[in-house]
Design a protein around this motif. Structure first.
Motif, short mmCIF file in Angstrom:
data_model
loop_
_atom_site.label_atom_id
_atom_site.label_comp_id
_atom_site.label_asym_id
_atom_site.label_seq_id
_atom_site.Cartn_x
_atom_site.Cartn_y
_atom_site.Cartn_z
N LEU A 178 -7.03 13.02 0.49
CA LEU A 178 -6.02 12.12 -0.07
C LEU A 178 -6.65 11.23 -1.14
CD1 LEU A 178 -4.50 11.00 3.32
CD2 LEU A 178 -3.54 12.66 1.76
N ASP A 179 -5.85 10.74 -2.06
CA ASP A 179 -6.37 9.85 -3.09
C ASP A 179 -6.11 8.38 -2.78
OD1 ASP A 179 -3.68 9.99 -3.41
OD2 ASP A 179 -3.71 10.14 -5.59
N HIS A 180 -5.32 8.08 -1.75
CA HIS A 180 -5.09 6.70 -1.33
C HIS A 180 -4.90 6.66 0.19
CE1 HIS A 180 -0.98 8.22 -1.66
NE2 HIS A 180 -0.63 7.26 -0.80
N VAL A 181 -5.01 5.47 0.76
CA VAL A 181 -4.86 5.29 2.20
C VAL A 181 -3.38 5.29 2.55
CG1 VAL A 181 -5.31 3.75 4.14
CG2 VAL A 181 -6.98 3.94 2.30
N GLN A 231 0.83 -1.20 0.00
CA GLN A 231 0.00 0.00 0.00
C GLN A 231 0.87 1.26 0.00
OE1 GLN A 231 -3.05 0.67 -0.55
NE2 GLN A 231 -3.11 2.79 0.09
N ASP A 232 1.94 1.25 0.76
CA ASP A 232 2.81 2.42 0.83
C ASP A 232 3.50 2.67 -0.51
OD1 ASP A 232 3.97 4.58 2.25
OD2 ASP A 232 5.80 3.42 2.53
N ALA A 233 3.88 1.59 -1.20
CA ALA A 233 4.61 1.73 -2.47
C ALA A 233 3.68 2.04 -3.64
CB ALA A 233 5.39 0.46 -2.76
N ASN A 261 -11.86 8.16 -2.20
CA ASN A 261 -12.57 9.10 -3.05
C ASN A 261 -11.99 10.49 -2.80
OD1 ASN A 261 -14.34 10.59 -4.52
ND2 ASN A 261 -16.16 10.01 -3.36
N PRO A 262 -11.33 11.10 -3.80
CA PRO A 262 -10.70 12.40 -3.57
C PRO A 262 -11.72 13.52 -3.31
CG PRO A 262 -10.03 11.48 -5.70
CD PRO A 262 -11.02 10.55 -5.10
#
Length: 83
Positions: free
Chosen positions: A37-40, A22-24, A31-32
């Motif tokens: 944010l666009d990702h967790v 997830q970090d990479a 949902n932006p």
């Protein structure tokens, strides 16, 4: 306890892999329009992981050992009553 430790190892491997992926890549989207944010975002904290694992081992050991210790103090003559 062996089952507990094996479960912790497998769970930690899966969890750390999910966090690193997830970090990479940001594979879990947000949902932006609803979030900033666009990702967790995820953070891998090794000290927190160690404290959590040790806490789980201590609590599980107490849950497994205390009932056995209490039961061994009860004499069988009091448990078995003859009518």
């Amino acid at each position: 306890m062996r089952i507990l430790v094996a479960g912790l190892v497998i769970g930690n491997l899966i969890g750390v892999c999910v966090i690193l992926v997830q970090d990479a890549t940001g594979v879990i989207p947000l949902n932006p329009e609803a979030y900033y944010l666009d990702h967790v975002p995820m953070l891998l904290s090794v000290p927190a992981l160690i404290v959590l694992n040790l806490s789980v081992i201590v609590v599980a050991a107490l849950v497994l050992i205390l009932p056995s210790a209490i039961i061994t103090t009860i004499p069988p003559s009091k448990v078995i009553k003859y009518d």
